[in-house]
Scaffold this active site. Structure first.
Site, PDB file in Angstrom:
ATOM      1  CG  ASP A   1      66.206  79.589  50.704  1.00 19.53           C
ATOM      2  OD1 ASP A   1      67.270  80.109  51.073  1.00 19.53           O
ATOM      3  OD2 ASP A   1      65.852  79.506  49.515  1.00 19.53           O
TER       4      ASP A   1
ATOM      5  CG  ASP B   1      70.556  81.836  52.314  1.00 20.85           C
ATOM      6  OD1 ASP B   1      71.404  81.105  51.773  1.00 20.85           O
ATOM      7  OD2 ASP B   1      69.554  82.265  51.731  1.00 20.85           O
ATOM      8  CD  GLU B   2      68.765  76.165  50.454  1.00 25.18           C
ATOM      9  OE1 GLU B   2      69.640  76.816  49.834  1.00 25.18           O
ATOM     10  OE2 GLU B   2      68.083  75.277  49.939  1.00 25.18           O
TER      11      GLU B   2
HETATM   12 MG   LIG Z   1      68.084  81.965  50.119  1.00 25.12          MG
END
Ligand SMILES: [Mg+2]
Length: 391
Positions: free
Chosen positions: A12, A106-107
């Site tokens: 993350d 983003d993860e």
């Molecule tokens: Mg994040």
């Protein structure tokens, strides 16, 4: 204990949008940066850790954030830029395993169980991911590792920012027990309240709760939640199945008005697209070129490949012709943005990807190997070097 222990990694990015703004504008580093809607009904998307100190958090109305942090720097999101960096981050994931389940830009979860023999222990893989992301994008990722999704995600969450933590199955109960039940993945507000009503406040209390009593309060999800509270989670990492298209694009700092320069960039995009298609074992049948003339006039041009392909040179051949045809029709061709995408994925490329005679396949194969080893961009075709100056 499950028959074969899995190794799951959860990655993350830290304060992703805000971190990208601080990356691109060094004068914002160390400052309270809030990215979100700036209108009267705007909501905070992401804020830097500096802004969090004022009590600002994501999903908060921007109006409220402004009251808490009046001196913060408020910015509207730049989705195209986040997408561009997200692709670089996901490229790192795909170099480690094809088992990547993206949760957002983003993860992601990665199942690296099958990669251990080749790449070493899970911590080595986790560190490599963290380092590669930082080297290529300048951004910080938090990395959590564990025997399942639950523990991997918890590990990245509790070690963030700049996190790096491995929670082993044997430590699961100890790590989980003191946390409030609301922190347990899948426990929403309603479930949390139902648990509070029967006096269950921590994950440890949930694990120890009488099953019959729990079933009465929660119904059918009781057993599943209790297993999670013990740190048991059998859910598989599920890679995205049907990918619609794989694309790469670049916005130029200075408009490009020379075709040879545009072609260099185009080749570079084709290499990225082809490498990502191969990493996912996909072959496409359609090439689309996206051309943006300043300020915001966007053209797309599309043409089929002769046969399904994930070869950079074959994609480039079509893309270059599309670029050429567009160039000819413009009185004063200039580009602010250039992109290429591959779509029309019918079948898996695996069976004949490296078939003898597939043009350019040998080059691509060698290039993938070297880039896997030394990082994307270590080996590129000579035509691309021209674009390096602008990086
Ligand atoms: Mg994040």
């Amino acid at each position: 204990m499950p028959a074969a222990e899995r190794s799951i990694i959860h990655v993350d990015m830290d304060a992703f949008y805000a971190a990208v703004e601080q990356l691109d504008r060094p004068e914002l580093r160390g400052k309270a940066v809030i990215v979100g809607g700036l209108g009267p009904r705007g909501v905070v998307s992401t804020c830097s850790y500096e802004a969090r100190r004022y009590g600002v958090c994501s999903a908060m109305p921007t109006v409220q954030a402004r009251r808490l942090c009046p001196d913060g720097i408020y910015l509207v999101p730049r989705p195209a830029r986040y997408q561009e960096l997200s692709e670089q981050v996901f490229d790192v994931f795909h170099e480690v395993t094809p088992e990547v389940e993206g949760l957002s830009l983003d993860e992601a979860f990665l199942d690296v169980s099958a990669s251990l023999r080749l790449l070493g222990p899970v911590e080595d893989i986790g560190r490599r991911i963290k380092q590669s992301i930082h080297e290529r994008t300048g951004l910080i990722a938090s990395v959590g590792m564990g025997p399942n999704k639950l523990l991997a995600k918890l590990a990245s969450e509790i070690s963030k920012p700049d996190g790096f933590l491995h929670i082993r199955a044997s430590e699961a109960a100890l790590r989980l027990a003191p946390l409030p039940v609301g922190r347990l993945w899948t426990v929403g507000k309603v479930t949390e309240q139902a648990l509070h009503r029967i006096g269950v406040r921590t994950i440890g209390e949930l694990a120890a709760c009488d099953p019959a009593r729990l079933r009465q309060a929660l119904g059918r999800q009781a057993a599943m939640l209790q297993a999670l509270a013990r740190g048991e989670d059998e859910r598989a990492v599920e890679p995205v199945q049907a990918e619609q298209s794989i694309g790469a694009e670049h916005t130029f700092d200075v408009d490009v008005d020379q075709r040879v320069m545009a072609e260099s960039w185009l080749l570079r995009q084709c290499e990225r697209v082809a490498a990502r298609a191969r990493a996912r074992e996909l072959r496409g049948t359609t090439v689309t070129v996206k051309l943006r003339e300043p300020p915001f006039v966007t053209y797309t041009r599309q043409a089929p490949l002769q046969a399904p392909s994930a070869s950079a040179s074959e994609i480039y051949e079509v893309a270059r012709r599309l670029l050429y045809l567009w160039w000819q029709t413009q009185s004063r061709p200039r580009l602010r943005l250039l992109g290429v995408s591959l779509s029309g994925f019918g079948k898996r490329a695996q069976e004949d990807m490296f078939a003898v005679g597939a043009k350019g396949a040998a080059t691509d194969q060698v290039q993938d190997g070297i880039n896997r080893r030394f990082g994307t961009g270590s080996l590129v075709r000579a035509g691309i070097l021209r674009t390096r100056k602008q990086d």
